[in-house]
Scaffold this active site. Structure first.
Site, short mmCIF file in Angstrom:
data_model
loop_
_atom_site.label_atom_id
_atom_site.label_comp_id
_atom_site.label_asym_id
_atom_site.label_seq_id
_atom_site.Cartn_x
_atom_site.Cartn_y
_atom_site.Cartn_z
N LYS A 49 0.87 -1.18 0.00
CA LYS A 49 0.00 0.00 0.00
C LYS A 49 0.90 1.23 0.00
O LYS A 49 2.05 1.15 0.45
CB LYS A 49 -0.88 0.01 1.26
N ASP A 54 -6.84 4.33 -4.85
CA ASP A 54 -7.57 4.22 -3.57
C ASP A 54 -8.17 5.61 -3.37
O ASP A 54 -8.34 6.36 -4.35
CB ASP A 54 -6.61 3.82 -2.44
N THR A 108 -14.80 -2.96 -7.48
CA THR A 108 -14.89 -3.02 -6.02
C THR A 108 -16.35 -2.91 -5.58
O THR A 108 -16.83 -3.70 -4.75
CB THR A 108 -14.05 -1.91 -5.36
#
Ligand code: NDP
Length: 443
Positions: free
Chosen positions: A124, A164, A207
């Protein structure tokens, strides 16, 4: 060492990282029995190793505003675990970003990626850069500067970042452009790319669609479906937008959406031209959710979250710790019996306890929102093979992956008639990575 001693050790070592400690505690509490009864894993100290990132990169990101002012942000990439594949996970651009938040997200990503059945490790990254109110040119200069350092740490077989919060197609474009220029090569080093330059169909939707497919699987176990259900969604970004679309397609009605300033309540449902308006508002105009209420004469609640609106299904799709214990109690009291997490760790530990005690269908983020990274995995495969799959092909693969994640949760989390999805997801995700680490020796 007992579980409490272990968690105490992790807390002491990472005292300034509450979100990371929260994420580790949730995983360790649900896998401890499995770990403690396996002498091989304990001897190899797999848990001690898995909570320590393989590598953390922190770097300076200097850039200039349109008026020529010099700005400096902090950039991060956490390369957490590569036992089962190259590091994979998104980049977050938000002023709240710090090492602890990215470590929590990277840690979660290890188990989520393992559950997808695809060969991807956990990573990440991001920055405390705030894109809100910045021009396209400022965002471009920031992204270019960010990549001028990040490029030396990533690669299609090493580490493949994606989007993100605050990082969508626009940002991925600027990042990819700079990577391609510096490296002089065209590879699948980022996912979430535009369709004309290496992206996959269904990746923007993945998602949100996946979170709804997971809710649908949970309801099927109870002989129920999303048809006719009233649904509360939080957020209005990428995940929320496509969760709303899929709920509409499956016959449900979404009555809320939010952003960091408040939420709107639309009792008639966010659908048709209202859904299209929401996409344009958030993706093109980059406006606020309150404008939806003004446009369609609906109620707007400034500074509030949507969880006191009665619903049967809740889909938190904004950010971490956005449902606390009290809000979880209100949801259950008002008749909510299915929660599928589009966001990462949106429910606090107290909230999770409320859902588990009420024995509702509760799908934690690392299972319920894994469709995004799974489709990123499919984008990597298409890039390597230099082919493009059709919309139907990718959607059907995504749907099958969500079913397989549900089946893995059921296998490890079944307790009589109840499925503990937290335990199921953590044990299934952990075992695969732990066994890979054992096989590869002490590294
Ligand atoms: P976006 O940036 O597209 O949208 C984020 C949404 O959440 C916006 O509506 C934003 O409001 C709101 N939000 C952000 N921070 C806060 C906050 N502190 N309080 C209240 N609302 C907030 O991001 P995504 O839709 O991509 O991500 C949403 C969640 O889903 C995150 O938890 C992310 O980690 C998770 N996720 C995303 C994946 C993906 O593929 N994109 C994959 C798996 C999980 P505002 O406009 O005011 O900032």
């Amino acid at each position: 060492m007992t579980m409490h001693e272990f968690l105490h050790q992790v807390s002491a070592k990472n005292a300034d990282q509450p979100e990371f400690i929260q994420a580790v505690s949730e995983v360790v509490e649900s896998i401890w029995d499995v770990y403690d009864s396996n002498p091989q894993l304990k001897k190899a100290k797999i848990l001690d190793r898995i909570v320590e990132p393989e590598r953390v990169i922190i770097f300076r990101v200097p850039w200039q505003t349109d008026s020529g002012e010099v700005m400096v942000n902090r950039g991060f990439r956490i390369e957490f675990n590569s036992a089962i594949g190259p590091y994979k996970g998104g980049l977050r651009f938000h002023p709240s970003v710090n090492l602890g938040i990215l470590k929590f997200l990277g840690f979660e990503q290890i188990f989520k990626n393992s559950l997808t059945t695809l060969p991807m490790g956990g990573g990440k990254g991001g920055s405390d850069f705030n894109p809100r109110g910045r021009s396209d040119e400022e965002v471009m200069r920031f992204c270019h500067s960010f990549m001028l350092e990040l490029f030396r740490h990533i690669g299609p077989d090493t580490d493949v970042p994606a989007g993100d919060i605050g990082v969508g197609k626009r940002e991925i474009g600027f990042l990819f452009g700079m990577y391609r220029k510096i490296r002089n090569e065209y590879t699948g080093v980022l996912t979430g790319k535009g369709l004309d330059w290496g992206g996959s169909l269904i990746r923007p939707e993945a998602t949100g669609f996946g979170t709804v497919y997971f809710a649908d699987e949970m309801l099927k176990v109870r002989g129920d479906s999303l048809d006719g259900k009233t649904v509360c969604v939080s957020g209005s970004g990428n995940v929320a937008q496509y969760a709303i679309q899929k709920i509409n397609q499956l016959g449900g009605k979404v009555v809320t959406a939010s952003d960091s300033d408040g939420f709107i309540h639309d009792p008639d449902g966010i659908k048709g031209e209202k859904w299209e308006y929401l996409l344009e508002l958030k993706n093109i105009k980059r406006g606020r959710i309150s404008e939806y209420a003004d446009e369609f004469g609906k109620k707007y609640f400034a500074g509030q979250r949507p969880w006191n609106v009665p619903c049967q299904v809740a889909l938190p799709c904004a950010t971490q710790n956005e449902i606390n214990g009290e809000e979880a109690k209100t949801l259950v009291k008002n008749g909510c019996f299915c929660v599928s997490e589009g966001a990462n760790m949106p429910t606090t530990p107290e909230g999770v306890e409320v859902f588990q005690e009420a024995k509702i269908c509760y799908g934690p983020g690392k299972a319920a929102n894994a469709g995004g990274v799974a489709t990123s995995g499919l984008e990597m495969t298409q890039n390597s093979m230099r082919i493009n799959w059709s919309r139907e092909e990718v959607d059907s693969k995504l749907h099958n992956i969500m079913k397989s994640i549900h089946a893995q949760c059921e296998r490890y989390g079944k307790d009589g008639n109840f499925i503990n999805y937290v335990k199921g997801a953590n044990v299934a995700g952990f075992l695969k990575v732990a066994n890979a680490m054992l096989d590869q020796g002490l590294i």
